[in-house]
Design an enzyme around this catalytic site. Structure first.
Site, PDB file in Angstrom:
ATOM      1  N   CYS A 133       0.861  -1.191   0.000  1.00  0.00           N
ATOM      2  CA  CYS A 133       0.000   0.000   0.000  1.00  0.00           C
ATOM      3  C   CYS A 133       0.896   1.240   0.000  1.00  0.00           C
ATOM      4  O   CYS A 133       1.746   1.380   0.877  1.00  0.00           O
ATOM      5  CB  CYS A 133      -0.904   0.002   1.233  1.00  0.00           C
ATOM      6  SG  CYS A 133      -1.860   1.518   1.350  1.00  0.00           S
ATOM      7  N   ASN A 195      -0.194  -3.764  -6.458  1.00  0.00           N
ATOM      8  CA  ASN A 195      -1.038  -2.823  -5.716  1.00  0.00           C
ATOM      9  C   ASN A 195      -1.145  -1.525  -6.536  1.00  0.00           C
ATOM     10  O   ASN A 195      -0.661  -1.458  -7.670  1.00  0.00           O
ATOM     11  CB  ASN A 195      -0.408  -2.555  -4.344  1.00  0.00           C
ATOM     12  CG  ASN A 195      -1.440  -2.231  -3.275  1.00  0.00           C
ATOM     13  OD1 ASN A 195      -2.330  -1.408  -3.499  1.00  0.00           O
ATOM     14  ND2 ASN A 195      -1.336  -2.866  -2.122  1.00  0.00           N
ATOM     15  N   GLY A 220      -6.851   1.091 -11.676  1.00  0.00           N
ATOM     16  CA  GLY A 220      -7.705   1.063 -12.871  1.00  0.00           C
ATOM     17  C   GLY A 220      -6.912   0.946 -14.169  1.00  0.00           C
ATOM     18  O   GLY A 220      -5.717   0.621 -14.164  1.00  0.00           O
ATOM     19  N   GLY A 246      -4.681  -5.320 -11.305  1.00  0.00           N
ATOM     20  CA  GLY A 246      -4.405  -3.973 -11.792  1.00  0.00           C
ATOM     21  C   GLY A 246      -5.073  -3.721 -13.125  1.00  0.00           C
ATOM     22  O   GLY A 246      -4.668  -4.282 -14.152  1.00  0.00           O
TER      23      GLY A 246
HETATM   24  C1  FMN Z   1     -10.486   2.266  -2.681  1.00  0.00           C
HETATM   25  C2  FMN Z   1      -9.370   1.253  -2.715  1.00  0.00           C
HETATM   26  C3  FMN Z   1      -8.988   0.642  -1.526  1.00  0.00           C
HETATM   27  C4  FMN Z   1      -7.955  -0.321  -1.535  1.00  0.00           C
HETATM   28  N1  FMN Z   1      -7.592  -0.944  -0.365  1.00  0.00           N
HETATM   29  C5  FMN Z   1      -6.630  -1.892  -0.394  1.00  0.00           C
HETATM   30  C6  FMN Z   1      -6.275  -2.604   0.802  1.00  0.00           C
HETATM   31  O1  FMN Z   1      -6.846  -2.431   1.881  1.00  0.00           O
HETATM   32  N2  FMN Z   1      -5.276  -3.524   0.723  1.00  0.00           N
HETATM   33  C7  FMN Z   1      -4.610  -3.815  -0.457  1.00  0.00           C
HETATM   34  O2  FMN Z   1      -3.720  -4.681  -0.470  1.00  0.00           O
HETATM   35  N3  FMN Z   1      -4.944  -3.171  -1.599  1.00  0.00           N
HETATM   36  C8  FMN Z   1      -5.930  -2.229  -1.591  1.00  0.00           C
HETATM   37  N4  FMN Z   1      -6.272  -1.593  -2.754  1.00  0.00           N
HETATM   38  C9  FMN Z   1      -5.574  -1.945  -4.002  1.00  0.00           C
HETATM   39  C10 FMN Z   1      -6.381  -2.984  -4.816  1.00  0.00           C
HETATM   40  O3  FMN Z   1      -6.541  -4.181  -4.106  1.00  0.00           O
HETATM   41  C11 FMN Z   1      -5.676  -3.272  -6.147  1.00  0.00           C
HETATM   42  O4  FMN Z   1      -4.394  -3.807  -5.895  1.00  0.00           O
HETATM   43  C12 FMN Z   1      -5.509  -2.022  -7.017  1.00  0.00           C
HETATM   44  O5  FMN Z   1      -6.630  -1.171  -6.906  1.00  0.00           O
HETATM   45  C13 FMN Z   1      -5.296  -2.387  -8.479  1.00  0.00           C
HETATM   46  O6  FMN Z   1      -6.393  -3.096  -8.993  1.00  0.00           O
HETATM   47  P1  FMN Z   1      -7.556  -2.347  -9.844  1.00  0.00           P
HETATM   48  O7  FMN Z   1      -6.862  -1.544 -10.896  1.00  0.00           O
HETATM   49  O8  FMN Z   1      -8.399  -3.470 -10.390  1.00  0.00           O
HETATM   50  O9  FMN Z   1      -8.317  -1.491  -8.875  1.00  0.00           O
HETATM   51  C14 FMN Z   1      -7.296  -0.635  -2.769  1.00  0.00           C
HETATM   52  C15 FMN Z   1      -7.697   0.001  -3.945  1.00  0.00           C
HETATM   53  C16 FMN Z   1      -8.711   0.934  -3.946  1.00  0.00           C
HETATM   54  C17 FMN Z   1      -9.117   1.573  -5.251  1.00  0.00           C
END
Ligand code: FMN
Length: 308
Positions: A133, A195, A220, A246
């Site tokens: 994170c 992440n 996104g 991702g």
């Molecule tokens: C609002 C939000 C909260 C998130 N909280 C966490 C979290 O608590 N722990 C974690 O490992 N990743 C967290 N992420 C990251 C997502 O799990 C993921 O790795 C990242 O958003 C990329 O995937 P995506 O493009 O499909 O969203 C968060 C992402 C978003 C957008």
């Protein structure tokens, strides 16, 4: 609606765990109640990853915490708000058949050991350790950027559980392959990549950063090629199942991650606009793909790009 996959042609093996299909919920998306996980399961999800949980409850940052950037990309700094280990273990105490990985976040070996001792008797598949994170101090990426801390924390979790451990890596100052290697040597069975990426946005009228925390994480569509690159490199160089994450917003993205080397694929930001039903839609489309390509099982495409 149920998917009729009589031949189990979508099932995948993650370490010694079998998922009915490769789709997973990414950590931190869609809340953390058992009823949401059950809804996702009815939508044919393969497995769920919970919000990252810490030893003590965390409030998170004030609003705004999530901002849409257009084009399917987002910036967030939620601040790892979560109810803490004790409240969350009560929430999951009645779980019977939902395949859940609990995401863990913390600063010290002691915190991780306390969490795993509490969670390990629950009916869960395993753990995902959040070492990536990018916007909370002394946690997530600040730990992931210190290979010695990664080694100690993964070893501690390993000592306290026989369940599979995935380590979630991101793009920080330590090379992603190096970080994955340290995690595997310390006992991790799976790597999740990636992440969000450390990022920022400024309002040109107020001339202020838009997020209350100033810095947040980019997610996104914009990050998909980086996720694909990381999955490709890790799965090509290391003998470990990789979960891709991702920028996934369609079944085509799931297939692309699998060809790059992912065994399963997490879906996050897009749920904000498409909702849980996307899992059912993607699973159906994956079944069509497998049939059209005459595959016995979707796993046959994992890592095909490694030839190139
Ligand atoms: C609002 C939000 C909260 C998130 N909280 C966490 C979290 O608590 N722990 C974690 O490992 N990743 C967290 N992420 C990251 C997502 O799990 C993921 O790795 C990242 O958003 C990329 O995937 P995506 O493009 O499909 O969203 C968060 C992402 C978003 C957008």
């Amino acid at each position: 609606m149920n998917i009729d996959d009589k031949n189990n042609s979508l099932s995948v093996e993650l370490d010694n765990v079998r998922l009915r299909n490769p789709t997973m919920l990414a950590s931190g998306i869609l809340g953390i109640s058992q009823s949401i996980f059950e809804r996702l399961y009815r939508e044919n999800i393969g497995a769920v990853v919970t919000k990252s949980i810490s030893v003590s409850p965390m409030k998170g940052y004030p609003n705004p915490t999530v901002i849409p950037l257009g084009g399917g990309s987002y910036l967030n700094a939620v601040g790892l708000s979560n109810p803490g280990v004790d409240a969350f273990s009560r929430e999951l105490s009645h779980n019977k058949n939902i395949p859940i990985f609990i995401s863990l976040v913390g600063s010290s070996e002691k915190e991780f050991s306390r969490m795993v001792k509490t969670f390990d008797s629950l009916n869960i598949l395993g753990y995902e350790i959040n070492l990536s994170c990018p916007h909370v101090s002394k946690m997530g990426m600040e730990v992931g950027d210190d290979p010695e801390a990664v080694n100690k924390i993964v070893k501690t979790v390993r000592m306290n559980t026989s369940k599979p451990i995935s380590v979630k890596v991101g793009v920080g100052s330590v090379d992603v392959i190096e970080l994955a290697r340290v995690a595997i040597d310390a006992g991790a069975n799976i790597i999740t990549a990636i992440n969000t990426l450390r990022a920022m946005s400024i309002d040109i009228e107020t001339m202020m950063p838009i997020l209350s925390n100033r810095i947040g994480g980019l997610s996104g569509n914009a990050i998909k090629p980086i996720g694909i690159r990381c999955v490709y490199e890790i799965s090509k160089k290391l003998e470990v199942p990789v979960i891709g994450c991702g920028g996934v917003s369609s079944w085509r993205d799931v297939i692309e991650y699998m060809i790059a080397g992912a065994t399963a694929v997490q879906i996050g930001s897009v749920l904000g606009s498409r909702g849980p039903r996307i899992f059912n839609q993607i699973t159906k489309a994956l079944l069509n793909y497998v049939e059209n390509k005459n595959l016995k099982n979707i796993s046959e495409i994992i890592g095909i790009a490694h030839k190139y």
